[in-house]
Motif scaffolding. Structure first.
Motif, PDB file in Angstrom:
ATOM      1  N   GLY A   1       5.071  -9.361  28.663  1.00  0.00           N
ATOM      2  CA  GLY A   1       6.239  -9.476  27.808  1.00  0.00           C
ATOM      3  C   GLY A   1       6.533  -8.148  27.131  1.00  0.00           C
ATOM      4  N   ALA A   2       7.269  -8.188  26.040  1.00  0.00           N
ATOM      5  CA  ALA A   2       7.633  -6.963  25.335  1.00  0.00           C
ATOM      6  C   ALA A   2       6.412  -6.336  24.671  1.00  0.00           C
ATOM      7  CB  ALA A   2       8.695  -7.261  24.287  1.00  0.00           C
ATOM      8  N   VAL A   3       6.333  -5.000  24.725  1.00  0.00           N
ATOM      9  CA  VAL A   3       5.274  -4.286  24.004  1.00  0.00           C
ATOM     10  C   VAL A   3       5.755  -3.875  22.620  1.00  0.00           C
ATOM     11  CG1 VAL A   3       4.180  -3.498  26.120  1.00  0.00           C
ATOM     12  CG2 VAL A   3       5.872  -2.032  25.001  1.00  0.00           C
ATOM     13  N   ALA A   4       7.065  -3.962  22.394  1.00  0.00           N
ATOM     14  CA  ALA A   4       7.625  -3.708  21.067  1.00  0.00           C
ATOM     15  C   ALA A   4       8.976  -4.392  20.958  1.00  0.00           C
ATOM     16  CB  ALA A   4       7.768  -2.211  20.810  1.00  0.00           C
ATOM     17  N   LEU A   5       9.375  -4.679  19.731  1.00  0.00           N
ATOM     18  CA  LEU A   5      10.721  -5.144  19.427  1.00  0.00           C
ATOM     19  C   LEU A   5      11.408  -4.026  18.662  1.00  0.00           C
ATOM     20  CD1 LEU A   5       9.967  -8.815  18.311  1.00  0.00           C
ATOM     21  CD2 LEU A   5      10.639  -7.993  20.572  1.00  0.00           C
ATOM     22  N   ALA A   6      12.620  -3.663  19.081  1.00  0.00           N
ATOM     23  CA  ALA A   6      13.251  -2.481  18.509  1.00  0.00           C
ATOM     24  C   ALA A   6      14.753  -2.659  18.401  1.00  0.00           C
ATOM     25  CB  ALA A   6      12.933  -1.255  19.365  1.00  0.00           C
ATOM     26  N   THR A   7      15.327  -2.017  17.398  1.00  0.00           N
ATOM     27  CA  THR A   7      16.766  -1.889  17.216  1.00  0.00           C
ATOM     28  C   THR A   7      17.009  -0.447  16.791  1.00  0.00           C
ATOM     29  OG1 THR A   7      16.847  -2.354  14.843  1.00  0.00           O
ATOM     30  CG2 THR A   7      16.786  -4.266  16.333  1.00  0.00           C
ATOM     31  N   PRO A   8      18.253  -0.044  16.660  1.00  0.00           N
ATOM     32  CA  PRO A   8      18.485   1.316  16.154  1.00  0.00           C
ATOM     33  C   PRO A   8      17.901   1.548  14.759  1.00  0.00           C
ATOM     34  CG  PRO A   8      20.459   0.479  17.222  1.00  0.00           C
ATOM     35  CD  PRO A   8      19.509  -0.661  17.134  1.00  0.00           C
ATOM     36  N   ALA A   9      17.612   0.469  14.020  1.00  0.00           N
ATOM     37  CA  ALA A   9      17.126   0.605  12.647  1.00  0.00           C
ATOM     38  C   ALA A   9      15.666   0.221  12.459  1.00  0.00           C
ATOM     39  CB  ALA A   9      17.994  -0.246  11.714  1.00  0.00           C
ATOM     40  N   SER A  10      15.011  -0.336  13.482  1.00  0.00           N
ATOM     41  CA  SER A  10      13.637  -0.814  13.294  1.00  0.00           C
ATOM     42  C   SER A  10      12.851  -0.711  14.591  1.00  0.00           C
ATOM     43  CB  SER A  10      13.636  -2.273  12.819  1.00  0.00           C
ATOM     44  OG  SER A  10      14.197  -3.119  13.812  1.00  0.00           O
ATOM     45  N   LEU A  11      11.526  -0.629  14.455  1.00  0.00           N
ATOM     46  CA  LEU A  11      10.636  -0.572  15.615  1.00  0.00           C
ATOM     47  C   LEU A  11       9.303  -1.182  15.227  1.00  0.00           C
ATOM     48  CD1 LEU A  11       9.771   0.347  18.435  1.00  0.00           C
ATOM     49  CD2 LEU A  11       9.334   2.623  17.492  1.00  0.00           C
ATOM     50  N   ASP A  12       8.917  -2.235  15.931  1.00  0.00           N
ATOM     51  CA  ASP A  12       7.643  -2.912  15.672  1.00  0.00           C
ATOM     52  C   ASP A  12       6.847  -2.995  16.966  1.00  0.00           C
ATOM     53  OD1 ASP A  12       7.822  -3.975  12.785  1.00  0.00           O
ATOM     54  OD2 ASP A  12       9.725  -4.625  13.655  1.00  0.00           O
ATOM     55  N   TRP A  13       5.749  -2.240  17.028  1.00  0.00           N
ATOM     56  CA  TRP A  13       4.885  -2.279  18.202  1.00  0.00           C
ATOM     57  C   TRP A  13       4.033  -3.531  18.167  1.00  0.00           C
ATOM     58  CZ3 TRP A  13       6.087   0.911  21.918  1.00  0.00           C
ATOM     59  CH2 TRP A  13       6.693   2.127  21.625  1.00  0.00           C
TER      60      TRP A  13
ATOM     61  N   VAL B   1      16.422   6.179  21.553  1.00  0.00           N
ATOM     62  CA  VAL B   1      16.146   7.388  20.771  1.00  0.00           C
ATOM     63  C   VAL B   1      15.091   7.086  19.706  1.00  0.00           C
ATOM     64  CG1 VAL B   1      17.122   9.027  19.116  1.00  0.00           C
ATOM     65  CG2 VAL B   1      18.376   8.462  21.206  1.00  0.00           C
ATOM     66  N   ARG B   2      15.237   5.961  19.044  1.00  0.00           N
ATOM     67  CA  ARG B   2      14.259   5.588  18.018  1.00  0.00           C
ATOM     68  C   ARG B   2      12.867   5.432  18.631  1.00  0.00           C
ATOM     69  NH1 ARG B   2      14.584   4.032  12.889  1.00  0.00           N
ATOM     70  NH2 ARG B   2      12.792   2.914  12.001  1.00  0.00           N
ATOM     71  N   VAL B   3      12.794   4.799  19.796  1.00  0.00           N
ATOM     72  CA  VAL B   3      11.495   4.597  20.454  1.00  0.00           C
ATOM     73  C   VAL B   3      10.918   5.932  20.905  1.00  0.00           C
ATOM     74  CG1 VAL B   3      10.359   3.582  22.466  1.00  0.00           C
ATOM     75  CG2 VAL B   3      12.027   2.244  21.157  1.00  0.00           C
ATOM     76  N   ALA B   4      11.716   6.751  21.591  1.00  0.00           N
ATOM     77  CA  ALA B   4      11.229   8.018  22.126  1.00  0.00           C
ATOM     78  C   ALA B   4      10.760   8.960  21.027  1.00  0.00           C
ATOM     79  CB  ALA B   4      12.322   8.685  22.954  1.00  0.00           C
ATOM     80  N   ALA B   5      11.390   8.888  19.844  1.00  0.00           N
ATOM     81  CA  ALA B   5      11.046   9.781  18.742  1.00  0.00           C
ATOM     82  C   ALA B   5       9.814   9.330  17.974  1.00  0.00           C
ATOM     83  CB  ALA B   5      12.235   9.893  17.785  1.00  0.00           C
ATOM     84  N   ASP B   6       9.328   8.137  18.270  1.00  0.00           N
ATOM     85  CA  ASP B   6       8.189   7.594  17.530  1.00  0.00           C
ATOM     86  C   ASP B   6       6.879   8.093  18.119  1.00  0.00           C
ATOM     87  OD1 ASP B   6       7.596   5.259  15.434  1.00  0.00           O
ATOM     88  OD2 ASP B   6       6.094   5.172  17.029  1.00  0.00           O
ATOM     89  N   ALA B   7       5.980   8.577  17.260  1.00  0.00           N
ATOM     90  CA  ALA B   7       4.711   9.132  17.724  1.00  0.00           C
ATOM     91  C   ALA B   7       3.886   8.100  18.483  1.00  0.00           C
ATOM     92  CB  ALA B   7       3.915   9.667  16.535  1.00  0.00           C
ATOM     93  N   GLU B   8       4.023   6.833  18.134  1.00  0.00           N
ATOM     94  CA  GLU B   8       3.225   5.792  18.783  1.00  0.00           C
ATOM     95  C   GLU B   8       3.767   5.394  20.150  1.00  0.00           C
ATOM     96  OE1 GLU B   8       1.612   2.477  16.732  1.00  0.00           O
ATOM     97  OE2 GLU B   8       1.924   3.408  14.773  1.00  0.00           O
TER      98      GLU B   8
END
Length: 326
Positions: free
Chosen positions: A181-193, A137-144
């Motif tokens: 590899g990963a294009v982002a690291l994410a948790t319910p509280a953080s998102l780093d592209w 949800v956090r990823v999908a809601a992010d404009a980037e």
């Protein structure tokens, strides 16, 4: 600023699975309805407007063209809806990479599309379903998240559909990405592209197939003969993906039979049964009419060949060009 409006398309899998016992190893996938799942998720207090639709509730080993078509049509409708911001698909992990890649090939990149699953059923100790879904949800809601094609969220990683693969049978780190590899690291509280948007506002690359042509995967092994290829040709294969030895190798009799098939107009792709690595072109590929799978493993190579054949692309040079796209 309004909360993101996200359509959730549910297909079942472990994320909707139950064992009936918190410590039991075996379980039944696809047991929980999406309405019940979202009701439980709502208690977490994550800010998003979620609408769920149950497309299927199955073990993902049973997914195929009918469900894929339903998903594709539903996502296209969401793309055209100005009030819809993104789509999340809950999916079993066994075939998540194939569904994600097929949609990646046949959808525009105007809005985020995110697949998410789980490695433990909902009633197991340490179940990862709600956490992975909250991250999705956090990823999908992010404009980037736009402009990256279809994404897969598992185990605090965001993977591109083209790169994602299930590398382990169990464990929260079952998925990896190759070659990026990963294009982002994410948790319910953080998102780093970790990478920029590489497909911003790109239209669908290919039309969704009206029919999926027969494209088997031939798993190569020591002592194999060309008869294994002849049987596939006789059965009506329109393409063959070789899960080859090393970097796409095969015994001479198998290679000769594949060359004969390619000269008959069958699309022949050399992939590898090895877990990770590039399969590059070699001098004999031009002679035999073979295509090198590059970074795609056999499962995704098969999906791409099916899409290409359905779109009328069978000439080896053009097929090779499609395998080289990011």
């Amino acid at each position: 600023m309004r909360d993101a409006s996200i359509l959730v398309l549910a297909t079942g899998g472990t994320i909707a699975g139950q064992a009936g016992n918190a410590t039991r190893r075996d379980y039944r996938p696809g047991q929980i309805d999406i309405a019940d799942f979202l009701a439980e998720f709502a208690a977490l207090g994550v800010k998003a407007r979620l609408e769920g639709r149950q497309v299927a509730n199955i073990d993902s080993a049973n997914i195929g063209p009918a469900i894929w078509r339903d998903l594709h049509e539903s996502i296209c409708a969401a793309m055209d809806d100005p009030d819809r911001d993104a789509v999340i698909i809950t999916h079993g992990t066994d075939t998540a990479e194939e569904t994600a890649f097929l949609l990646d090939l046949t959808l525009p990149t105007a809005k985020p599309v995110v697949l998410v699953g789980a490695m433990r059923p909902a009633d197991a100790v340490g179940s990862d379903g709600l956490r992975n879904f909250a991250t999705a949800v956090r990823v999908a809601a992010d404009a980037e998240a736009r402009g990256r094609g279809v994404l897969l969220v598992m185990g605090d990683q965001v993977l591109s559909a083209r790169d994602a693969r299930k590398a382990r049978t169990t464990g929260s780190n079952a998925f990896e990405g190759f070659p990026r590899g990963a294009v982002a690291l994410a948790t319910p509280a953080s998102l780093d592209w970790l990478q920029g948007q590489w497909r911003l506002d790109e239209p669908a690359r290919w039309h969704f197939p009206r029919e999926f042509p027969e494209v088997p995967i031939l798993h190569c092994h020591a002592g194999q003969t060309g008869d294994s290829v002849h049987q596939l040709v006789k059965a009506g294969a329109r393409g063959i993906v070789l899960a080859g030895l090393g970097d796409g190798n095969a015994p001479d009799t198998v290679r000769q039979a594949l060359a004969e098939a390619a000269h008959e107009g069958i699309v022949v792709v050399r992939a590898t049964r090895v877990d990770e690595g590039l399969v590059d072109r070699e001098p004999d590929d031009d002679i035999h009419g073979f295509v090198a799978a590059r970074a795609l493993g056999p499962a995704k190579a098969r999906i791409l060949v099916q899409v290409l054949i359905a779109n009328g692309v069978t000439e080896p040079a053009l097929v090779q060009e499609a395998f080289g796209r990011r």
